[in-house]
Motif scaffolding. Structure first.
Motif, PDB file in Angstrom:
ATOM      1  N   ASP A  34      43.222  32.599  42.051  1.00 48.49           N
ATOM      2  CA  ASP A  34      44.020  31.673  42.859  1.00 48.49           C
ATOM      3  C   ASP A  34      45.383  31.401  42.220  1.00 48.49           C
ATOM      4  O   ASP A  34      46.380  31.263  42.937  1.00 48.49           O
ATOM      5  CB  ASP A  34      43.262  30.375  43.113  1.00 48.49           C
ATOM      6  N   THR A  35      45.454  31.356  40.905  1.00 52.30           N
ATOM      7  CA  THR A  35      46.736  31.188  40.229  1.00 52.30           C
ATOM      8  C   THR A  35      47.621  32.402  40.493  1.00 52.30           C
ATOM      9  O   THR A  35      48.825  32.265  40.759  1.00 52.30           O
ATOM     10  CB  THR A  35      46.529  30.990  38.714  1.00 52.30           C
ATOM     11  N   GLN A  56      45.555  37.155  52.209  1.00 53.66           N
ATOM     12  CA  GLN A  56      45.182  36.558  50.938  1.00 53.66           C
ATOM     13  C   GLN A  56      43.666  36.389  50.772  1.00 53.66           C
ATOM     14  O   GLN A  56      43.113  36.704  49.714  1.00 53.66           O
ATOM     15  CB  GLN A  56      45.886  35.195  50.822  1.00 53.66           C
ATOM     16  N   SER A  57      42.973  35.936  51.787  1.00 51.21           N
ATOM     17  CA  SER A  57      41.519  35.723  51.678  1.00 51.21           C
ATOM     18  C   SER A  57      40.767  37.026  51.439  1.00 51.21           C
ATOM     19  O   SER A  57      39.869  37.087  50.595  1.00 51.21           O
ATOM     20  CB  SER A  57      40.979  35.038  52.939  1.00 51.21           C
ATOM     21  N   ARG A  60      41.537  38.205  47.875  1.00 49.25           N
ATOM     22  CA  ARG A  60      40.776  37.392  46.919  1.00 49.25           C
ATOM     23  C   ARG A  60      39.332  37.878  46.863  1.00 49.25           C
ATOM     24  O   ARG A  60      38.779  38.108  45.788  1.00 49.25           O
ATOM     25  CB  ARG A  60      40.808  35.919  47.290  1.00 49.25           C
TER      26      ARG A  60
END
Length: 130
Positions: A34-35, A56-57, A60
């Motif tokens: 997440d960073t 993004q999801s 990740r």
């Protein structure tokens, strides 16, 4: 260093920001993903930011599932053109990644467009180069 004044005045600052972006996008650890993702969003604007945000999801999930971590190597940045508001920078860098499936390295070559947004050079578009 990225300019922090109200007006990033030189294309050279855009080239440096491009190098910073290349290092940032290729350096990550799934344990603190997440960073990493927030750092990429912080360095982008416009079309690129929207595309990255939209994916993004999934990114990740894939990096966490693979237990991926990566470092940038051989980062090279060349100013193609620019003025005080817009610049084009050629980025070349290696990603040296490790996953639970084993090591992998890739060479990335892009031409990136950067926009001066409130004194910061941000990536607005990245296109693969040949």
């Amino acid at each position: 260093m990225i300019a922090t004044s109200a007006h990033a005045s030189t294309p050279e600052e855009a080239r440096v920001a491009g190098c910073d972006f290349a290092t940032a996008i290729a350096t990550y650890d799934y344990r603190d993903i997440d960073t990493h993702l927030a750092g990429i969003l912080d360095r982008t604007t416009g079309e690129f930011r929207q595309m990255f945000q939209d994916n993004q999801s999934a990114l990740r999930a894939a990096l966490v599932a693979a237990q991926a971590h990566s470092e940038a190597g051989n980062v090279q940045c060349t100013l193609i053109s620019g003025d005080s508001e817009h610049a084009r920078v050629a980025l070349e860098f290696d990603t040296i990644a490790n996953t639970k499936s084993g090591p992998r390295s890739d060479h990335v070559s892009t031409v990136d467009e950067l926009d001066n947004v409130n004194g910061r050079w941000l990536i607005s578009r990245a296109d693969p180069s040949s």
